[in-house]
Design a protein around this motif. Structure first.
Motif, mmCIF file in Angstrom:
data_model
loop_
_atom_site.group_PDB
_atom_site.id
_atom_site.type_symbol
_atom_site.label_atom_id
_atom_site.label_comp_id
_atom_site.label_asym_id
_atom_site.label_seq_id
_atom_site.Cartn_x
_atom_site.Cartn_y
_atom_site.Cartn_z
ATOM 1 N N SER A 1 0.838 -1.198 0.000
ATOM 2 C CA SER A 1 0.000 0.000 0.000
ATOM 3 C C SER A 1 0.876 1.253 0.000
ATOM 4 C CB SER A 1 -0.964 -0.002 1.191
ATOM 5 O OG SER A 1 -0.304 -0.384 2.371
ATOM 6 N N VAL A 2 2.022 1.186 0.732
ATOM 7 C CA VAL A 2 2.954 2.321 0.713
ATOM 8 C C VAL A 2 3.519 2.491 -0.703
ATOM 9 C CG1 VAL A 2 5.029 3.317 1.712
ATOM 10 C CG2 VAL A 2 3.538 1.894 3.111
ATOM 11 N N ILE A 3 3.863 1.363 -1.333
ATOM 12 C CA ILE A 3 4.407 1.424 -2.698
ATOM 13 C C ILE A 3 3.415 2.100 -3.639
ATOM 14 C CG2 ILE A 3 4.973 0.000 -4.715
ATOM 15 C CD1 ILE A 3 6.329 -1.954 -2.710
ATOM 16 N N ALA A 4 2.136 1.753 -3.477
ATOM 17 C CA ALA A 4 1.122 2.375 -4.337
ATOM 18 C C ALA A 4 1.121 3.887 -4.150
ATOM 19 C CB ALA A 4 -0.253 1.794 -4.019
ATOM 20 N N GLY A 5 1.134 4.325 -2.900
ATOM 21 C CA GLY A 5 1.125 5.757 -2.610
ATOM 22 C C GLY A 5 2.378 6.444 -3.125
ATOM 23 N N HIS A 6 3.527 5.819 -2.889
ATOM 24 C CA HIS A 6 4.791 6.420 -3.319
ATOM 25 C C HIS A 6 4.899 6.495 -4.837
ATOM 26 C CE1 HIS A 6 7.258 5.937 0.649
ATOM 27 N NE2 HIS A 6 6.219 6.763 0.749
ATOM 28 N N THR A 7 4.434 5.452 -5.503
ATOM 29 C CA THR A 7 4.485 5.461 -6.968
ATOM 30 C C THR A 7 3.652 6.613 -7.520
ATOM 31 O OG1 THR A 7 4.733 3.070 -6.934
ATOM 32 C CG2 THR A 7 4.115 4.061 -9.034
ATOM 33 N N LEU A 8 2.521 6.837 -6.851
ATOM 34 C CA LEU A 8 1.646 7.928 -7.279
ATOM 35 C C LEU A 8 2.363 9.274 -7.231
ATOM 36 C CD1 LEU A 8 -1.381 8.424 -8.047
ATOM 37 C CD2 LEU A 8 -1.703 9.088 -5.661
ATOM 38 N N ILE A 9 3.122 9.523 -6.145
ATOM 39 C CA ILE A 9 3.772 10.838 -6.049
ATOM 40 C C ILE A 9 5.128 10.868 -6.763
ATOM 41 C CG2 ILE A 9 2.613 11.555 -3.920
ATOM 42 C CD1 ILE A 9 5.367 10.896 -2.527
ATOM 43 N N CYS A 10 5.754 9.726 -6.969
ATOM 44 C CA CYS A 10 7.080 9.720 -7.617
ATOM 45 C C CYS A 10 6.985 9.778 -9.143
ATOM 46 C CB CYS A 10 7.870 8.467 -7.234
ATOM 47 S SG CYS A 10 8.514 8.550 -5.569
ATOM 48 N N THR A 11 5.929 9.170 -9.700
ATOM 49 C CA THR A 11 5.826 9.110 -11.161
ATOM 50 C C THR A 11 5.927 10.489 -11.827
ATOM 51 O OG1 THR A 11 4.554 7.089 -10.956
ATOM 52 C CG2 THR A 11 4.446 8.215 -13.068
ATOM 53 N N PRO A 12 5.254 11.527 -11.302
ATOM 54 C CA PRO A 12 5.418 12.847 -11.949
ATOM 55 C C PRO A 12 6.867 13.322 -11.987
ATOM 56 C CG PRO A 12 3.605 12.900 -10.399
ATOM 57 C CD PRO A 12 4.279 11.589 -10.214
ATOM 58 N N PHE A 13 7.629 13.030 -10.946
ATOM 59 C CA PHE A 13 9.044 13.423 -10.965
ATOM 60 C C PHE A 13 9.772 12.685 -12.093
ATOM 61 C CE2 PHE A 13 7.985 14.675 -6.646
ATOM 62 C CZ PHE A 13 8.685 15.865 -6.506
#
Lengths: 363, 269
Positions: B131-143
């Motif tokens: 679940s953390v990975i899902a959240g982090h991927t969401l915010i990291c992908t734009p970078f």
């Protein structure tokens, strides 16, 4: 000579935009063929259609007798030299040239020999280990040529290959491309907007405007007998003067030309469509000349005044106002030592050559 | 003195920026248990203590795992988006790219709460590293998209066509020409996403399950004053690690630029 490329009824639309209109063209084996036109005329699109990077809306592309409708770009017997050269920056010169050979069944030694030969052919012997980014513009161009020729395509496509080079280098490459083409005997199709380049290099030229072929002819014919005023304007410099038919003669008409007077014109000087009733004539600057003092004035000559001049070293181009003519004309003279360069305001007699005159249908 | 005030400003700026960071290693090697001046003696006992905390090792491994998967997913998604946005046109492209880039400016607390609601209430899934990975991927992908787009944008489109013209399939042209040329961007975006995920707190705090990530663990430790010097030691190690990672990323980036003969237009260092 048989046709290596045959295009029939090619139409290409980008949405509403009609990019290619009813292109019919046969290009012979071993021919140096140019597609010439201003930017946006569809010449590059046509080249990309042949290469397989663009699909046609309708019509057929045949290469070497085979229909290319369902043949993708990477399976066509054509190779391309791109305008930007598209040298792979992360590979060295030999890897660039050998890129297309990787899928071939040759042995490693044969591939290496082919790469060496190709580099030798374009004058880059011993450059194999150079990094691609360490090359000059002219060298990149040669690598791009070697990379395409090493695959021995049936047709080599060149998309404005010389436009990025400076003048001296361009002239050198023009000669060299021509020599290379004779040497390998492959059909070259060159896209260019530079009419001089097309005249120098080509066996035949297709002039394109707005997605259509306006005239398809040899360089000499194109220059001497442009079929429309627009082609005449695009290729070199041409003077246009209004003309009116005043009578008929055997195999031709008698014209009254603005500023030049009456003259008989044969039907050979009339392209198709010229009706010779109220038309326009074209005359190249070299068909007009100054008559210097002491020389006998030829029959076909008129009084004129120098409006302006441009001195090119070998030639001088004069803008002249002919007596009784509202349109200024341009004439060119070779700068021999004995010839004085006239200044604006001076008057002179201008002779003209009736045989060089071309008649056009007025627009 | 010419530029006197500018010099004062520059020095003041650097002090403000880096003094707190320098305090970290200072107290990590300080013998005293209280974070205060004057310093006592030099010691490495806090680092030794770190090595003995099992929960910390678990948190570290958990964080590394999450950061690794997050960075991989973000870069993969980033490559697809960057390639699509630089190479193709489609209807509503602008709004679509805007929506993809939105998490860049979306408050993390909102992302965290809404993901919590979605995962727990709607899908009724247990909270875990995933679940953390899902959240982090969401915010990291734009970078990743932002970095990769600039890599893809610099590419001459005819390079790919040239490869196809020379006999490669479209995939061959992409993998043999495009990917190697954007690899500095891939490495850079991977490392950026990795570090973002590694030190991200809010999303991890909300979505982490029984096993906390490193920042969540550190936050937990701050409640115990005796643990603070050890946290300082941990911070020091993380500081050194990030400097190393950034240096490595910069080395690869510069090498990539040199190799294709491009002009260096600045990196992170």
């Amino acid at each position: 000579m048989s046709a290596i490329i045959s295009l029939s009824n090619i139409e290409k639309y980008y949405g509403e935009y009609h990019a290619l209109r009813d292109i019919n063209l046969e290009i012979a084996e071993g021919e140096f063929f140019s597609l010439l036109g201003p930017s946006g005329c569809g010449k590059t699109t046509l080249l990309r259609v042949i290469a397989g990077f663009e699909t046609v809306s309708s019509g057929a592309v045949m290469i070497g007798g085979a229909n290319m409708a369902h043949v993708p770009a990477n399976k066509r017997p054509t190779n391309m030299v791109f305008q930007s050269y598209a040298i792979f920056p992360h590979l060295d010169v030999a890897q660039n040239v050998g890129f297309g050979l990787r899928r071939s069944s040759m042995s490693a030694a044969e591939k290496e020999a082919a790469v060496t030969d190709a580099l030798k052919m374009v004058g880059l012997d011993g450059f194999g280990n150079r990094a691609a980014h360490a090359l000059s513009g002219g060298q990149r161009q040669r690598v791009a040529l070697a990379r395409a020729l090493v695959l021995q395509p049936k047709v080599l496509l060149l998309d404005e290959p010389l436009s990025a080079l400076d003048k001296k280098m361009r002239e050198q490459m023009q000669t060299e491309l021509r020599r290379l083409q004779r040497q390998v005997g492959i059909t070259f199709i060159l896209v260019t907007h530079d009419q001089e380049e097309a005249l120098i290099m080509s066996d035949r030229i297709a002039v394109m405007f707005e997605g259509q072929i306006a005239q398809l002819a040899s360089p000499q014919e194109l220059y001497r007998r442009p079929n429309t005023r627009r082609v005449g304007e695009f290729i070199g410099v041409m003077n246009f003067l209004e003309a009116r038919q005043v009578g008929e003669v055997p195999d031709g008409v008698e014209l009254e030309i603005e500023g030049l007077g009456r003259i008989d014109v044969t039907s050979a000087q009339m392209p198709e469509g010229a009706r010779a009733l109220a038309d326009v004539i074209g005359l190249r600057p070299e068909a007009l000349s100054l008559v210097y003092e002491g020389q006998p004035a030829p029959v076909h000559s008129v009084d004129a005044e120098v409006l302006d001049r441009a001195y090119y070293g070998d030639m001088t181009y004069y803008d002249m106002k002919l007596q009784g003519c509202s349109t200024p004309v341009t004439l060119s003279m070779k700068n021999l030592m004995s010839r004085q360069v006239l200044e604006p305001g001076q008057t002179a007699r201008v002779a003209w050559e009736p045989g060089s005159l071309v008649l056009f249908a007025s627009d | 003195m010419r530029g006197g005030w500018l010099r004062v400003y520059a020095i003041g700026y650097l002090v403000f920026l880096y003094l707190p960071v320098i305090l970290l290693p200072l107290f990590a090697f300080n013998e005293g248990t209280v974070i205060a001046f004057p310093l006592k003696g030099f010691t490495t006992q806090w680092f030794v203590e770190l090595a003995g905390i099992q929960a910390l090792h678990g948190a570290l491994l958990n964080s590394l795992f999450i950061a690794l998967i997050t960075a991989s997913l973000s870069v993969l998604l980033g490559i697809c988006a960057a390639r699509a946005s630089t190479r193709y046109r489609w209807p509503a492209k602008g709004p679509m790219m805007g929506v993809i880039m939105l998490p860049l400016v979306l408050p993390e607390i909102i992302v965290a709460v809404s993901l919590l609601v979605v995962i727990v209430q709607i899908f009724d899934l247990p909270l875990s590293a995933w679940s953390v990975i899902a959240g982090h991927t969401l915010i990291c992908t734009p970078f990743a998209i932002a970095i990769l787009t600039s890599s893809f944008q610099g590419l001459d489109l005819s390079l790919e066509e040239a490869a196809v013209d020379l006999g490669e399939s479209r995939w061959g042209a992409f993998s043999k020409i495009v990917l190697p040329l954007v690899s500095p961007g891939i490495v850079a975006s991977f490392l950026i996403c990795f570090t973002i995920s590694l030190d991200e707190f809010i999303i991890a705090f909300f979505l982490t399950g029984a096993e906390p990530t490193l920042p969540v663990y550190i936050w937990g430790q701050l409640r115990f004053p005796t643990k603070i010097p050890a946290v300082m030691a941990l911070g020091t190690l993380m500081l050194v690690a990030s400097l190393l990672i950034l240096s490595v990323a910069e080395y690869f980036r510069r090498r990539g630029v040199r190799r294709i003969g491009g002009k260096d237009s600045g990196g992170f260092l």
